[in-house]
Design an enzyme around this catalytic site. Structure first.
Site, mmCIF file in Angstrom:
data_model
loop_
_atom_site.group_PDB
_atom_site.id
_atom_site.type_symbol
_atom_site.label_atom_id
_atom_site.label_comp_id
_atom_site.label_asym_id
_atom_site.label_seq_id
_atom_site.Cartn_x
_atom_site.Cartn_y
_atom_site.Cartn_z
ATOM 1 N N LYS A 128 38.244 23.419 -14.078
ATOM 2 C CA LYS A 128 38.657 23.907 -15.401
ATOM 3 C C LYS A 128 38.292 25.380 -15.526
ATOM 4 O O LYS A 128 37.189 25.783 -15.122
ATOM 5 C CB LYS A 128 37.962 23.076 -16.494
ATOM 6 C CG LYS A 128 38.431 23.435 -17.911
ATOM 7 C CD LYS A 128 37.795 22.538 -18.974
ATOM 8 C CE LYS A 128 38.316 22.878 -20.365
ATOM 9 N NZ LYS A 128 37.741 22.033 -21.435
ATOM 10 N N SER A 157 40.889 19.671 -24.673
ATOM 11 C CA SER A 157 41.285 20.974 -24.179
ATOM 12 C C SER A 157 41.442 21.034 -22.658
ATOM 13 O O SER A 157 42.082 21.946 -22.153
ATOM 14 C CB SER A 157 40.235 22.007 -24.587
ATOM 15 O OG SER A 157 38.987 21.715 -23.976
ATOM 16 N N SER A 211 37.137 16.629 -25.111
ATOM 17 C CA SER A 211 38.073 17.304 -24.206
ATOM 18 C C SER A 211 38.146 16.764 -22.787
ATOM 19 O O SER A 211 38.988 17.202 -22.009
ATOM 20 C CB SER A 211 37.754 18.792 -24.137
ATOM 21 O OG SER A 211 38.209 19.397 -25.313
HETATM 22 N N1 GLN Z 1 39.627 19.003 -29.667
HETATM 23 C C1 GLN Z 1 38.300 19.372 -30.041
HETATM 24 C C2 GLN Z 1 38.295 20.776 -30.566
HETATM 25 O O1 GLN Z 1 39.313 21.347 -30.646
HETATM 26 C C3 GLN Z 1 37.367 19.194 -28.892
HETATM 27 C C4 GLN Z 1 37.425 20.265 -27.911
HETATM 28 C C5 GLN Z 1 36.485 20.082 -26.770
HETATM 29 O O2 GLN Z 1 35.946 18.997 -26.547
HETATM 30 N N2 GLN Z 1 36.280 21.154 -26.032
HETATM 31 O O3 GLN Z 1 37.298 21.334 -30.915
#
Ligand code: GLN
Length: 483
Positions: free
Chosen positions: A75, A152, A176
Protein backbone atom coordinates in the site's frame (compact mmCIF):
# COMPACT_ATOMS: atom_id res chain seq x y z
CA UNK A 1 1.18 -19.85 -10.98
CA UNK A 2 -0.66 -16.63 -10.22
CA UNK A 3 -3.72 -18.41 -8.81
CA UNK A 4 -1.74 -20.11 -6.07
CA UNK A 5 -1.91 -19.07 -2.44
CA UNK A 6 1.18 -17.62 -0.80
CA UNK A 7 1.85 -20.91 1.04
CA UNK A 8 1.54 -22.89 -2.20
CA UNK A 9 3.88 -20.46 -3.95
CA UNK A 10 6.40 -20.84 -1.13
CA UNK A 11 6.27 -24.59 -1.47
CA UNK A 12 6.69 -24.50 -5.24
CA UNK A 13 9.59 -22.05 -5.04
CA UNK A 14 11.41 -24.19 -2.48
CA UNK A 15 10.83 -27.30 -4.59
CA UNK A 16 12.07 -25.30 -7.62
CA UNK A 17 8.90 -26.02 -9.62
CA UNK A 18 9.24 -22.45 -10.85
CA UNK A 19 11.59 -19.59 -10.03
CA UNK A 20 10.86 -16.27 -8.38
CA UNK A 21 11.98 -14.52 -11.57
CA UNK A 22 9.38 -16.46 -13.59
CA UNK A 23 6.69 -15.74 -11.06
CA UNK A 24 7.57 -12.06 -10.75
CA UNK A 25 7.51 -11.70 -14.55
CA UNK A 26 4.11 -13.35 -14.60
CA UNK A 27 2.66 -10.90 -12.06
CA UNK A 28 4.27 -7.92 -13.81
CA UNK A 29 2.67 -9.01 -17.09
CA UNK A 30 -0.72 -9.27 -15.39
CA UNK A 31 -0.32 -5.84 -13.80
CA UNK A 32 0.32 -4.45 -17.29
CA UNK A 33 -2.55 -6.44 -18.83
CA UNK A 34 -5.06 -5.26 -16.22
CA UNK A 35 -3.83 -1.68 -16.00
CA UNK A 36 -7.43 -0.55 -16.41
CA UNK A 37 -8.12 -1.68 -12.81
CA UNK A 38 -5.65 1.03 -11.67
CA UNK A 39 -4.61 -1.12 -8.71
CA UNK A 40 -1.03 0.18 -8.65
CA UNK A 41 0.21 3.77 -8.46
CA UNK A 42 3.85 2.81 -9.04
CA UNK A 43 5.15 -0.46 -10.49
CA UNK A 44 8.81 -1.23 -9.77
CA UNK A 45 9.59 -3.82 -12.42
CA UNK A 46 13.38 -3.49 -12.42
CA UNK A 47 13.77 -3.60 -8.65
CA UNK A 48 11.33 -6.49 -8.46
CA UNK A 49 13.18 -8.58 -11.05
CA UNK A 50 16.53 -7.88 -9.38
CA UNK A 51 15.11 -8.90 -6.00
CA UNK A 52 13.59 -12.03 -7.52
CA UNK A 53 16.96 -12.99 -8.99
CA UNK A 54 18.61 -12.62 -5.57
CA UNK A 55 15.86 -14.72 -4.02
CA UNK A 56 16.40 -17.49 -6.55
CA UNK A 57 20.08 -17.52 -5.56
CA UNK A 58 19.15 -17.74 -1.87
CA UNK A 59 16.76 -20.59 -2.56
CA UNK A 60 19.51 -22.37 -4.49
CA UNK A 61 21.94 -21.95 -1.52
CA UNK A 62 19.39 -23.00 1.09
CA UNK A 63 19.45 -19.59 2.75
CA UNK A 64 15.85 -18.68 1.93
CA UNK A 65 13.86 -16.44 4.32
CA UNK A 66 10.25 -17.11 5.31
CA UNK A 67 8.88 -15.14 2.35
CA UNK A 68 11.76 -15.71 -0.04
CA UNK A 69 10.93 -14.72 -3.61
CA UNK A 70 7.23 -14.06 -2.95
CA UNK A 71 5.89 -11.07 -4.93
CA UNK A 72 3.80 -8.63 -2.87
CA UNK A 73 1.90 -5.39 -3.40
CA UNK A 74 2.60 -2.61 -0.88
CA UNK A 75 0.00 0.00 0.00
CA UNK A 76 1.39 3.38 -0.98
CA UNK A 77 1.33 4.69 2.57
CA UNK A 78 4.23 2.48 3.65
CA UNK A 79 7.46 4.42 3.26
CA UNK A 80 9.78 2.57 0.89
CA UNK A 81 13.37 3.73 0.51
CA UNK A 82 14.08 4.98 -2.99
CA UNK A 83 10.58 4.11 -4.24
CA UNK A 84 8.06 6.92 -4.67
CA UNK A 85 5.52 6.94 -1.83
CA UNK A 86 2.47 9.14 -2.36
CA UNK A 87 -0.23 8.14 0.16
CA UNK A 88 -2.60 8.67 -2.78
CA UNK A 89 -2.08 12.43 -2.60
CA UNK A 90 -0.85 15.16 -4.91
CA UNK A 91 0.94 16.47 -1.81
CA UNK A 92 3.41 13.58 -1.98
CA UNK A 93 3.22 12.89 -5.69
CA UNK A 94 6.97 13.55 -6.06
CA UNK A 95 8.16 12.14 -2.73
CA UNK A 96 10.97 9.59 -2.79
CA UNK A 97 11.67 8.57 0.81
CA UNK A 98 15.21 8.22 2.17
CA UNK A 99 14.27 5.44 4.64
CA UNK A 100 12.18 2.27 4.96
CA UNK A 101 9.13 1.58 7.14
CA UNK A 102 9.53 -1.16 9.74
CA UNK A 103 6.80 -3.35 8.26
CA UNK A 104 8.29 -3.24 4.75
CA UNK A 105 11.80 -3.72 6.14
CA UNK A 106 10.63 -6.87 7.92
CA UNK A 107 9.07 -8.15 4.70
CA UNK A 108 12.29 -7.43 2.79
CA UNK A 109 14.32 -9.16 5.50
CA UNK A 110 12.09 -12.23 5.06
CA UNK A 111 12.93 -12.21 1.33
CA UNK A 112 9.72 -10.73 -0.16
CA UNK A 113 9.79 -9.12 -3.61
CA UNK A 114 7.94 -5.80 -3.97
CA UNK A 115 6.05 -5.48 -7.26
CA UNK A 116 4.98 -1.92 -6.60
CA UNK A 117 2.91 0.50 -4.56
CA UNK A 118 -0.83 0.04 -4.57
CA UNK A 119 -3.51 2.67 -5.02
CA UNK A 120 -5.41 4.05 -2.04
CA UNK A 121 -7.73 6.79 -0.91
CA UNK A 122 -5.89 10.05 -0.29
CA UNK A 123 -4.10 9.78 3.08
CA UNK A 124 -6.25 6.66 3.71
CA UNK A 125 -9.49 8.66 4.01
CA UNK A 126 -12.33 6.95 2.21
CA UNK A 127 -14.27 3.74 1.75
CA UNK A 128 -14.24 3.34 -2.03
CA UNK A 129 -10.74 4.32 -3.20
CA UNK A 130 -12.31 7.26 -5.01
CA UNK A 131 -10.44 10.03 -3.23
CA UNK A 132 -7.05 8.99 -4.68
CA UNK A 133 -5.23 11.70 -6.64
CA UNK A 134 -4.19 8.85 -8.96
CA UNK A 135 -7.72 7.87 -9.94
CA UNK A 136 -10.30 5.33 -8.92
CA UNK A 137 -9.72 1.58 -8.69
CA UNK A 138 -12.03 -1.00 -10.22
CA UNK A 139 -12.99 -4.13 -8.32
CA UNK A 140 -11.87 -7.20 -10.34
CA UNK A 141 -15.29 -8.79 -9.72
CA UNK A 142 -17.81 -8.02 -12.50
CA UNK A 143 -15.56 -5.44 -14.14
CA UNK A 144 -18.29 -4.27 -16.51
CA UNK A 145 -20.38 -3.15 -13.55
CA UNK A 146 -17.48 -1.01 -12.32
CA UNK A 147 -17.83 -1.96 -8.66
CA UNK A 148 -15.77 -0.15 -6.06
CA UNK A 149 -13.07 -2.30 -4.43
CA UNK A 150 -13.72 -0.62 -1.06
CA UNK A 151 -11.23 1.64 0.65
CA UNK A 152 -8.98 3.02 1.66
CA UNK A 153 -6.72 0.08 0.71
CA UNK A 154 -8.65 -0.49 -2.55
CA UNK A 155 -5.57 -1.04 -4.70
CA UNK A 156 -4.14 -3.75 -2.44
CA UNK A 157 -7.49 -5.55 -2.25
CA UNK A 158 -7.99 -5.39 -6.02
CA UNK A 159 -4.43 -6.58 -6.62
CA UNK A 160 -4.78 -9.65 -4.38
CA UNK A 161 -8.26 -10.52 -5.62
CA UNK A 162 -7.28 -10.07 -9.29
CA UNK A 163 -4.06 -12.12 -8.85
CA UNK A 164 -1.80 -9.13 -9.51
CA UNK A 165 0.37 -10.17 -6.52
CA UNK A 166 0.49 -13.08 -4.07
CA UNK A 167 -0.58 -10.93 -1.11
CA UNK A 168 -0.39 -7.30 -0.05
CA UNK A 169 -0.06 -4.91 2.86
CA UNK A 170 -2.79 -2.55 4.00
CA UNK A 171 -3.60 -0.20 6.83
CA UNK A 172 -6.76 -0.06 8.86
CA UNK A 173 -7.77 3.02 10.83
CA UNK A 174 -11.51 2.48 10.66
CA UNK A 175 -11.88 -0.55 8.42
CA UNK A 176 -9.57 0.03 5.46
CA UNK A 177 -8.34 -3.57 5.42
CA UNK A 178 -11.49 -5.46 6.42
CA UNK A 179 -14.00 -3.53 4.28
CA UNK A 180 -12.09 -3.82 0.96
CA UNK A 181 -11.35 -7.48 1.76
CA UNK A 182 -15.10 -8.09 2.10
CA UNK A 183 -15.88 -6.22 -1.13
CA UNK A 184 -13.34 -8.23 -3.12
CA UNK A 185 -13.80 -11.68 -1.56
CA UNK A 186 -10.39 -12.07 0.10
CA UNK A 187 -9.01 -12.30 3.64
CA UNK A 188 -8.11 -9.04 5.41
CA UNK A 189 -6.42 -8.98 8.79
CA UNK A 190 -6.11 -5.94 11.05
CA UNK A 191 -3.84 -6.82 13.98
CA UNK A 192 -4.20 -5.46 17.53
CA UNK A 193 -3.15 -1.83 17.87
CA UNK A 194 0.51 -2.10 18.87
CA UNK A 195 1.17 -5.57 17.40
CA UNK A 196 3.05 -4.14 14.37
CA UNK A 197 5.17 -1.03 14.26
CA UNK A 198 3.69 2.12 12.73
CA UNK A 199 7.17 3.51 12.02
CA UNK A 200 7.21 4.68 8.42
CA UNK A 201 3.48 4.32 7.90
CA UNK A 202 2.26 7.74 6.77
CA UNK A 203 0.18 8.82 9.74
CA UNK A 204 -3.55 9.37 9.35
CA UNK A 205 -5.02 9.03 12.88
CA UNK A 206 -2.23 7.76 15.08
CA UNK A 207 -4.24 6.21 17.92
CA UNK A 208 -6.26 4.15 15.43
CA UNK A 209 -3.84 3.36 12.55
CA UNK A 210 -2.66 -0.23 12.28
CA UNK A 211 -0.80 -1.94 9.46
CA UNK A 212 -1.94 -5.38 8.38
CA UNK A 213 -2.36 -7.72 5.44
CA UNK A 214 -4.50 -8.91 2.55
CA UNK A 215 -4.23 -12.54 1.50
CA UNK A 216 -6.01 -15.24 -0.44
CA UNK A 217 -6.29 -17.57 2.54
CA UNK A 218 -6.37 -17.36 6.33
CA UNK A 219 -3.17 -19.41 6.52
CA UNK A 220 -1.41 -16.95 4.19
CA UNK A 221 -2.48 -14.08 6.42
CA UNK A 222 -0.97 -15.89 9.43
CA UNK A 223 2.39 -16.28 7.68
CA UNK A 224 2.45 -12.60 6.74
CA UNK A 225 1.33 -11.47 10.18
CA UNK A 226 4.21 -13.32 11.80
CA UNK A 227 6.63 -11.60 9.43
CA UNK A 228 5.42 -8.06 10.19
CA UNK A 229 4.75 -8.34 13.95
CA UNK A 230 6.94 -7.47 16.89
CA UNK A 231 8.30 -4.74 19.09
CA UNK A 232 10.06 -1.81 17.47
CA UNK A 233 11.96 0.75 19.49
CA UNK A 234 11.18 3.31 16.77
CA UNK A 235 7.45 3.19 17.63
CA UNK A 236 6.64 3.95 21.26
CA UNK A 237 3.17 2.41 20.86
CA UNK A 238 4.47 -0.95 19.62
CA UNK A 239 4.01 -3.67 22.20
CA UNK A 240 6.90 -5.64 23.64
CA UNK A 241 5.22 -9.02 23.85
CA UNK A 242 6.09 -12.35 22.21
CA UNK A 243 4.88 -13.14 18.69
CA UNK A 244 3.26 -16.59 18.49
CA UNK A 245 3.63 -18.93 15.55
CA UNK A 246 0.32 -17.81 14.07
CA UNK A 247 0.39 -20.32 11.22
CA UNK A 248 0.27 -23.25 13.64
CA UNK A 249 -3.25 -22.14 14.66
CA UNK A 250 -4.67 -22.51 11.13
CA UNK A 251 -6.88 -25.58 10.98
CA UNK A 252 -6.93 -26.27 14.74
CA UNK A 253 -10.19 -27.43 16.25
CA UNK A 254 -12.50 -24.81 17.79
CA UNK A 255 -14.44 -27.35 19.84
CA UNK A 256 -15.67 -25.82 23.06
CA UNK A 257 -14.85 -22.24 22.05
CA UNK A 258 -17.49 -19.61 22.70
CA UNK A 259 -18.35 -17.24 19.88
CA UNK A 260 -20.34 -14.09 20.66
CA UNK A 261 -22.92 -12.60 18.31
CA UNK A 262 -23.07 -8.87 19.16
CA UNK A 263 -26.64 -7.79 18.60
CA UNK A 264 -25.79 -4.13 17.95
CA UNK A 265 -24.13 -5.15 14.65
CA UNK A 266 -27.58 -5.84 13.22
CA UNK A 267 -27.76 -2.23 12.03
CA UNK A 268 -30.64 -0.50 10.26
CA UNK A 269 -30.65 -0.94 6.51
CA UNK A 270 -28.29 -3.93 6.48
CA UNK A 271 -28.65 -6.02 3.31
CA UNK A 272 -30.77 -9.16 3.92
CA UNK A 273 -28.18 -11.45 2.23
CA UNK A 274 -25.67 -10.29 4.83
CA UNK A 275 -27.94 -11.20 7.71
CA UNK A 276 -28.36 -14.64 6.11
CA UNK A 277 -24.60 -14.96 5.61
CA UNK A 278 -24.07 -14.09 9.28
CA UNK A 279 -26.40 -16.95 10.28
CA UNK A 280 -24.59 -19.26 7.89
CA UNK A 281 -21.26 -18.32 9.47
CA UNK A 282 -22.56 -18.94 12.98
CA UNK A 283 -23.87 -22.33 11.87
CA UNK A 284 -20.48 -23.30 10.39
CA UNK A 285 -18.80 -22.53 13.71
CA UNK A 286 -21.51 -24.35 15.66
CA UNK A 287 -21.15 -27.43 13.44
CA UNK A 288 -17.43 -27.35 14.20
CA UNK A 289 -18.17 -27.61 17.92
CA UNK A 290 -18.24 -23.97 19.05
CA UNK A 291 -20.94 -22.58 21.30
CA UNK A 292 -22.78 -19.56 19.91
CA UNK A 293 -23.70 -16.95 22.53
CA UNK A 294 -25.73 -13.74 22.14
CA UNK A 295 -23.83 -10.78 23.57
CA UNK A 296 -24.24 -7.04 23.75
CA UNK A 297 -21.85 -4.12 23.31
CA UNK A 298 -24.38 -1.41 24.15
CA UNK A 299 -22.13 1.59 23.47
CA UNK A 300 -20.84 0.32 20.13
CA UNK A 301 -23.66 2.29 18.51
CA UNK A 302 -21.61 5.40 19.33
CA UNK A 303 -18.49 4.09 17.58
CA UNK A 304 -19.08 5.85 14.28
CA UNK A 305 -19.67 9.34 15.81
CA UNK A 306 -16.71 8.80 18.14
CA UNK A 307 -14.55 7.76 15.19
CA UNK A 308 -15.54 10.79 13.13
CA UNK A 309 -14.37 13.09 15.95
CA UNK A 310 -11.13 11.35 16.92
CA UNK A 311 -10.05 10.50 13.37
CA UNK A 312 -10.35 14.06 11.96
CA UNK A 313 -8.82 15.55 15.13
CA UNK A 314 -5.71 13.38 14.84
CA UNK A 315 -5.58 13.64 11.05
CA UNK A 316 -5.70 17.44 11.16
CA UNK A 317 -2.70 17.43 13.50
CA UNK A 318 -0.78 14.85 11.44
CA UNK A 319 -1.40 16.69 8.17
CA UNK A 320 -0.10 20.00 9.55
CA UNK A 321 3.39 18.93 8.45
CA UNK A 322 2.53 19.29 4.75
CA UNK A 323 3.30 22.95 4.31
CA UNK A 324 5.29 23.02 1.08
CA UNK A 325 8.54 23.66 2.95
CA UNK A 326 9.89 20.34 4.14
CA UNK A 327 9.09 17.95 1.31
CA UNK A 328 6.46 17.09 -1.24
CA UNK A 329 4.41 19.40 -3.40
CA UNK A 330 4.86 23.19 -3.26
CA UNK A 331 2.73 25.86 -4.93
CA UNK A 332 4.00 29.37 -5.52
CA UNK A 333 2.84 32.36 -3.47
CA UNK A 334 3.88 35.99 -3.11
CA UNK A 335 4.29 35.71 0.65
CA UNK A 336 5.10 32.81 2.95
CA UNK A 337 1.49 32.58 4.10
CA UNK A 338 0.23 32.63 0.55
CA UNK A 339 2.65 29.81 -0.33
CA UNK A 340 1.33 27.73 2.61
CA UNK A 341 -2.27 28.40 1.61
CA UNK A 342 -1.79 27.66 -2.06
CA UNK A 343 0.19 24.51 -1.30
CA UNK A 344 -2.48 23.10 1.00
CA UNK A 345 -5.28 24.24 -1.28
CA UNK A 346 -3.83 22.58 -4.38
CA UNK A 347 -2.05 19.70 -2.67
CA UNK A 348 -5.01 18.23 -0.76
CA UNK A 349 -8.26 16.89 -2.18
CA UNK A 350 -11.75 17.68 -0.89
CA UNK A 351 -12.16 14.78 1.53
CA UNK A 352 -8.85 15.55 3.22
CA UNK A 353 -9.78 19.23 3.52
CA UNK A 354 -13.16 18.28 5.00
CA UNK A 355 -11.46 16.18 7.69
CA UNK A 356 -8.96 18.95 8.46
CA UNK A 357 -11.83 21.40 8.93
CA UNK A 358 -13.75 19.03 11.21
CA UNK A 359 -10.59 18.13 13.12
CA UNK A 360 -9.50 21.68 13.80
CA UNK A 361 -13.07 22.53 14.83
CA UNK A 362 -13.39 19.72 17.40
CA UNK A 363 -9.96 20.58 18.79
CA UNK A 364 -10.59 24.33 18.99
CA UNK A 365 -10.58 25.94 22.45
CA UNK A 366 -14.35 26.42 22.65
CA UNK A 367 -15.31 22.90 21.53
CA UNK A 368 -12.51 20.68 22.79
CA UNK A 369 -14.38 19.47 25.89
CA UNK A 370 -17.75 19.17 24.20
CA UNK A 371 -16.49 17.02 21.32
CA UNK A 372 -12.98 15.69 21.57
CA UNK A 373 -12.87 15.00 25.33
CA UNK A 374 -16.36 13.52 25.23
CA UNK A 375 -15.36 11.24 22.36
CA UNK A 376 -12.33 10.02 24.32
CA UNK A 377 -14.57 9.18 27.29
CA UNK A 378 -17.02 7.22 25.15
CA UNK A 379 -14.06 5.46 23.57
CA UNK A 380 -12.96 4.27 27.00
CA UNK A 381 -16.46 2.94 27.72
CA UNK A 382 -16.46 0.99 24.44
CA UNK A 383 -13.02 -0.38 25.29
CA UNK A 384 -14.27 -1.63 28.68
CA UNK A 385 -17.36 -3.18 27.13
CA UNK A 386 -15.15 -5.23 24.82
CA UNK A 387 -13.00 -6.38 27.73
CA UNK A 388 -16.14 -7.40 29.64
CA UNK A 389 -17.57 -9.34 26.70
CA UNK A 390 -14.26 -11.12 26.20
CA UNK A 391 -14.55 -12.47 29.75
CA UNK A 392 -17.47 -14.50 28.43
CA UNK A 393 -16.52 -15.37 24.83
CA UNK A 394 -13.36 -16.19 22.86
CA UNK A 395 -14.25 -14.09 19.85
CA UNK A 396 -17.05 -12.15 18.18
CA UNK A 397 -18.65 -12.84 14.81
CA UNK A 398 -20.35 -10.03 12.85
CA UNK A 399 -20.77 -8.86 9.28
CA UNK A 400 -17.90 -6.76 7.89
CA UNK A 401 -20.06 -4.35 5.90
CA UNK A 402 -23.75 -3.40 5.78
CA UNK A 403 -23.88 -3.95 1.98
CA UNK A 404 -21.93 -5.59 -0.84
CA UNK A 405 -19.83 -3.50 -3.24
CA UNK A 406 -21.73 -0.85 -5.21
CA UNK A 407 -20.96 0.69 -8.58
CA UNK A 408 -18.47 3.53 -8.91
CA UNK A 409 -21.19 5.32 -10.83
CA UNK A 410 -23.65 5.37 -7.91
CA UNK A 411 -21.38 6.08 -5.05
CA UNK A 412 -23.04 8.05 -2.25
CA UNK A 413 -22.53 11.75 -2.90
CA UNK A 414 -22.92 13.02 0.64
CA UNK A 415 -20.08 12.30 3.07
CA UNK A 416 -22.25 11.03 5.93
CA UNK A 417 -23.81 8.25 3.80
CA UNK A 418 -20.27 7.36 2.76
CA UNK A 419 -19.15 7.24 6.40
CA UNK A 420 -21.91 4.71 7.15
CA UNK A 421 -19.88 2.15 5.17
CA UNK A 422 -17.59 1.97 8.20
CA UNK A 423 -20.31 1.42 10.77
CA UNK A 424 -19.36 -2.20 11.44
CA UNK A 425 -15.59 -1.89 11.23
CA UNK A 426 -14.66 1.24 13.22
CA UNK A 427 -15.61 -0.33 16.57
CA UNK A 428 -12.58 -2.66 16.54
CA UNK A 429 -10.28 0.33 15.94
CA UNK A 430 -11.91 2.33 18.73
CA UNK A 431 -11.28 -0.59 21.12
CA UNK A 432 -7.89 -1.49 19.57
CA UNK A 433 -8.82 -5.17 19.20
CA UNK A 434 -7.74 -7.33 16.23
CA UNK A 435 -10.22 -8.07 13.45
CA UNK A 436 -10.30 -10.24 10.37
CA UNK A 437 -12.68 -10.34 7.41
CA UNK A 438 -13.21 -13.77 5.84
CA UNK A 439 -15.12 -14.21 2.56
CA UNK A 440 -18.29 -16.18 3.20
CA UNK A 441 -20.51 -16.27 0.10
CA UNK A 442 -21.85 -14.31 -2.86
CA UNK A 443 -25.02 -12.23 -2.56
CA UNK A 444 -27.98 -12.55 -4.92
CA UNK A 445 -26.15 -10.35 -7.46
CA UNK A 446 -23.06 -12.59 -7.33
CA UNK A 447 -21.01 -10.09 -5.33
CA UNK A 448 -18.73 -11.16 -2.45
CA UNK A 449 -19.76 -10.84 1.20
CA UNK A 450 -17.45 -11.06 4.20
CA UNK A 451 -17.83 -11.84 7.87
CA UNK A 452 -15.72 -10.24 10.53
CA UNK A 453 -14.13 -11.92 13.53
CA UNK A 454 -12.88 -9.88 16.48
CA UNK A 455 -10.74 -11.24 19.32
CA UNK A 456 -9.27 -9.93 22.58
CA UNK A 457 -6.16 -7.72 22.40
CA UNK A 458 -3.07 -9.62 21.15
CA UNK A 459 -4.99 -12.82 20.44
CA UNK A 460 -4.76 -12.83 16.66
CA UNK A 461 -4.15 -16.58 16.89
CA UNK A 462 -7.85 -16.95 17.71
CA UNK A 463 -8.73 -15.10 14.52
CA UNK A 464 -6.53 -17.50 12.58
CA UNK A 465 -7.96 -20.56 14.31
CA UNK A 466 -11.63 -19.58 13.98
CA UNK A 467 -11.12 -17.89 10.60
CA UNK A 468 -9.69 -21.04 9.07
CA UNK A 469 -12.72 -23.05 10.24
CA UNK A 470 -15.05 -20.44 8.78
CA UNK A 471 -13.09 -20.44 5.52
CA UNK A 472 -13.19 -24.23 5.22
CA UNK A 473 -16.92 -24.35 5.94
CA UNK A 474 -17.79 -21.52 3.55
CA UNK A 475 -15.73 -22.77 0.58
CA UNK A 476 -16.06 -19.35 -1.03
CA UNK A 477 -15.78 -19.35 -4.84
CA UNK A 478 -12.70 -17.10 -5.27
CA UNK A 479 -12.36 -15.09 -8.45
CA UNK A 480 -10.77 -17.27 -11.14
CA UNK A 481 -10.34 -14.86 -14.02
CA UNK A 482 -10.93 -11.16 -14.61
CA UNK A 483 -13.38 -10.76 -17.49
N1 GLN B 1 -13.19 4.72 5.68
C1 GLN B 1 -12.66 5.20 6.91
C2 GLN B 1 -12.26 6.64 6.75
O1 GLN B 1 -12.46 7.17 5.73
C3 GLN B 1 -11.53 4.35 7.36
C4 GLN B 1 -10.27 4.61 6.67
C5 GLN B 1 -9.15 3.75 7.14
O2 GLN B 1 -9.34 2.74 7.81
N2 GLN B 1 -7.94 4.16 6.77
O3 GLN B 1 -11.75 7.27 7.63
Amino acid sequence: MYHLSLCEIKDNLLKKKFSSVELTKCFLERIEKYKNLNAYITVCSDQALQAAKKSDEKIANNTAGDLEGIPLGIKDMFITKGIRTTSGSRMLSNFIPPYESTITQKLLDAGAVFLGKTNMDEFAMGSTNSTSYFGKVINPWKVKERLVPGGSSGGSAAAVCGHLCAAATGSDTGGSIRQPAAFTGIVGLKPTYGRCSRYGMIAMASSLDQGGVFAKTVRDSAVLLKAISGYDEKDSTSANIPVPDFESFAGRSIKGMKIGIPKEFLVDGIQQDIVDAWKKGAQILKDAGAEIVDVSLPSSKYSLPVYYIIQPAEASANLARYDGVRYGFRAEGKTLNEMYENTRDQGFGNEVKRRILIGTYVLSAGYFDAYYMKALKVRKIIYHEFNDVFQKVDALLAPTTPSSAFSLDNEPKDPVTMYLNDILTVTANIAGVPGMSVPICLDKDQKPLGLQLMAPHFMEEKLIQIGSVLEAGASFPSLKEID
